[in-house]
Design a protein around this motif. Structure first.
Motif: not given
Length: 617
Positions: A424-428, A449-457
């Motif tokens: 429902l909510h993840e972006r990619c 990218t400097g951030r985890p995959v889950h934080a980026a969606g």
């Protein structure tokens, strides 16, 4: 009569929505103001549990034109509410209902309200093309005679009896052209509609008690002995309802032991049922307060106790009906676990499962709860979203082909371990070949990218040489979700699943939605330098002969299948060598400390993924 689905026209933000399935349960998800509560209100309107206010009608915007000419784009706009609002339902009838009501197994009914006419329930049937020959039973005798005279119909029996004219006109109508048309539903059809029970926020708890006790009240009123003593039984009915309410009192005290006093004071009217129901609570003797005056958390816990008690009544009523005379009930919950802690949320989930198991019960739940969404079957989730202030509804998994294909995709998503909230909510969503990428890509992504995959969606989906997983990525692409497929360049030749022709067949854009690592014909392991492989090997898999791994050891392997030869080299040359390619690449990812160390084509892919995840879809 079981409600199968509803479609809504002109109700608040629901300008033209549906069909929305009504299941056991159906979950309505979406952002705030996306139309979840409006859908429940529309359902209540269809089933006769609420009326329609003028504010419920959708606004429509039209351009003012001159005469019959099409208005220009710069013509002034007129904003007004729609002329008619209706909610249409598909209903499935039991064999007994089909016989009693002389209707087919599946029917369409709608409740319509327009400015010209008040709300009315209509049935879609094959009706005479001549509207004068419809709904004859509802017309007065004078109108029947006038219609008969105009059509040249006469009666051969008692001309003073309305039934004679109805019979004659019905016989004549059967000889005339028919068409599909909406006609007023007969009283016995209206009476067969499912009952509607709604449980909303804490403030509606007393109303929920009143609805439940009214149901019991009507059950008592149907007692044959009581019918013979109508005028002397009001006191007796009041006593019985209070006894029913005592079960609720005991249940609340059991669930909330810190309360020393709980009272339910039903005000009984013989003709109208319960006019009001007050719930008074006390944690200290003599200090009673109403339910509306306690805190949100406690109020919701008491509401939960009420819902559990209501479930017991539903089970009792279901047990008193034969299977052929099953009472159909639609339950509606609006954010049922708001203000509840985790343990109480688990009780809500257990209650929902319990109620959905009761024969004849269907349920609609409006929720943001991840627990509820992830606990539902994927095919039972309806996602609502606003598009220009109007609600659009879609099933979480409904492919463009057919229901069987949708079930196939649902099975794949379950096998892949993808939670409903993720879909429902993840972006990619990024499709990869298997375990090697699933374990290492999150580390590479964070470096780049400097951030985890889950934080980026971003969600990584492993295909594991399973074409079903690739079909799932294709479905997401066709559904306008942001997707990318990252595979080894040599897989285009060695694995037909990732061939250009197969990717195109699944609806994946070769140029815009794929990245091939190791172009033109190499693999992921190949893009790392000899020095990088030696560095991680000397750190994690030291040679048995005590000398260090050197670049020439690795470089000599690059002419063949590099990853297999590299794994063999480290495994045979070190007692602590890697057991798999996935472990080998994972240790490589752990050893890197900066984005500049990640090969450029890999880092570029992750930066593109980050951009895709920020795009609105």
């Amino acid at each position: 009569m079981q409600l199968v689905s509803i479609s809504v026209h002109g109700f608040r933000s629901l300008q033209d929505v549906g069909p929305i399935p009504i299941r056991r349960p159906t979950l309505l998800t979406g952002h705030n103001d996306s139309g979840k509560s409006a859908t429940i209100d529309a359902l209540a309107f269809l089933l006769g549990a609420s009326s329609l206010a003028e504010e419920d009608r959708t606004f429509e915007v039209t351009r003012i034109g001159d005469g019959e000419a099409a208005p220009s784009s710069d013509a002034p706009e007129s904003v007004r509410r729609v002329e008619a609002t209706w909610v249409e339902g598909e209903f499935r009838l039991s064999d007994q209902e089909q016989g009693d009501l002389t209707l087919p197994g599946t029917i369409l009914m709608r409740r319509l309200s327009s400015h010209e006419l008040g709300p009315r329930l209509e049935l879609l049937v094959d009706a005479p093309l001549d509207e004068n020959l419809r709904d004859l039973d509802a017309k007065p005798l004078s109108d029947l005679r006038a219609t008969a005279a105009a059509l040249g119909v006469t009666v051969t029996s008692d001309a003073r009896a309305k039934s004679s004219w109805v019979a004659a006109l019905e016989q004549f109508a059967r000889t005339q052209p028919f068409t599909r048309a909406w006609i007023p539903a007969r009283k016995e059809i209206t009476a067969a509609l499912p009952k509607f029970l709604r449980f909303g926020d804490a403030e509606s708890a007393e109303a929920a008690v009143r609805v439940a006790l009214n149901s019991r009240y009507r059950s008592h009123l149907e007692d044959e002995d009581l019918k013979q003593q109508v005028h002397s039984l009001e006191d007796e009915l009041g006593r019985r309802v209070r006894e029913d309410a005592q079960g609720l009192v005991d249940h609340i005290k059991q669930r909330c032991p810190d309360l020393v006093s709980v009272e339910v004071q039903p005000d009984v009217s013989f003709t109208s049922g319960l006019r009001s129901t007050r719930i008074l609570l006390a944690r200290t003797d003599g200090e009673t307060v109403s339910l509306s005056a306690v805190g949100a958390g406690r109020s919701r816990r008491i509401s939960l106790a009420i819902w559990e008690w209501t479930s017991e009544l539903l089970q009792r009523d279901a047990g008193s009906h034969a299977a052929s005379d099953e009472q159909q009930i639609v339950l509606a919950y609006d954010e049922p676990d708001t203000h509840l802690d985790y343990i109480q949320q688990r009780r809500v989930m257990a209650l929902i499962r319990e109620q959905c198991a009761i024969p004849g019960v269907s349920m609609v739940i409006a929720t943001h709860s991840m627990n509820l969404i992830d606990g539902a079957a994927i095919e039972d989730i309806v996602h609502l979203r606003l598009d220009g202030e109007r609600t659009r509804a879609s099933l979480l998994l409904s492919d463009l082909d057919d229901n069987a294909n949708g079930q196939f995709l649902s099975d794949i998503a379950t096998a892949l371990g993808l939670r409903n909230t993720v879909l429902l909510h993840e972006r990619c969503f990024v499709g990869v070949e298997g375990a090697t990428e699933q374990q290492s890509f999150p580390l590479f992504f964070r470096l780049c990218t400097g951030r985890p995959v889950h934080a980026a969606g971003v969600v990584i989906v492993g295909c594991h040489n399973n074409e079903g997983a690739l079909k799932f990525i294709g479905y997401l692409a066709r559904s306008q979700r942001q997707v990318m497929l990252i595979v080894d360049a040599d897989s285009r030749k060695t694995n037909k699943m990732f061939s250009d022709a197969n990717l195109a067949k699944e609806g994946i854009d070769i140029l815009g939605q794929t990245r091939f690592i190791g172009t033109p014909d190499k693999e992921l392991e190949f893009v790392f330098t000899n020095e990088q492989w030696c560095a991680v090997a000397n750190l994690v898999w030291p040679r048995n002969d005590t000398r260090s791994w050197e670049a020439k050891d690795v470089d000599a392997l690059r002419s063949g299948k590099f990853s297999s030869a590299l794994l063999k080299l480290f495994r045979e040359g070190s007692d602590s060598g890697p057991s798999s390619k996935a472990e080998m690449m994972y240790e490589m990812a752990r050893s890197l400390k900066a984005a500049a160390e990640v090969p450029a084509e890999l880092c570029d892919a992750f930066l593109q993924l980050e951009k895709l995840a920020t795009l609105d879809t």
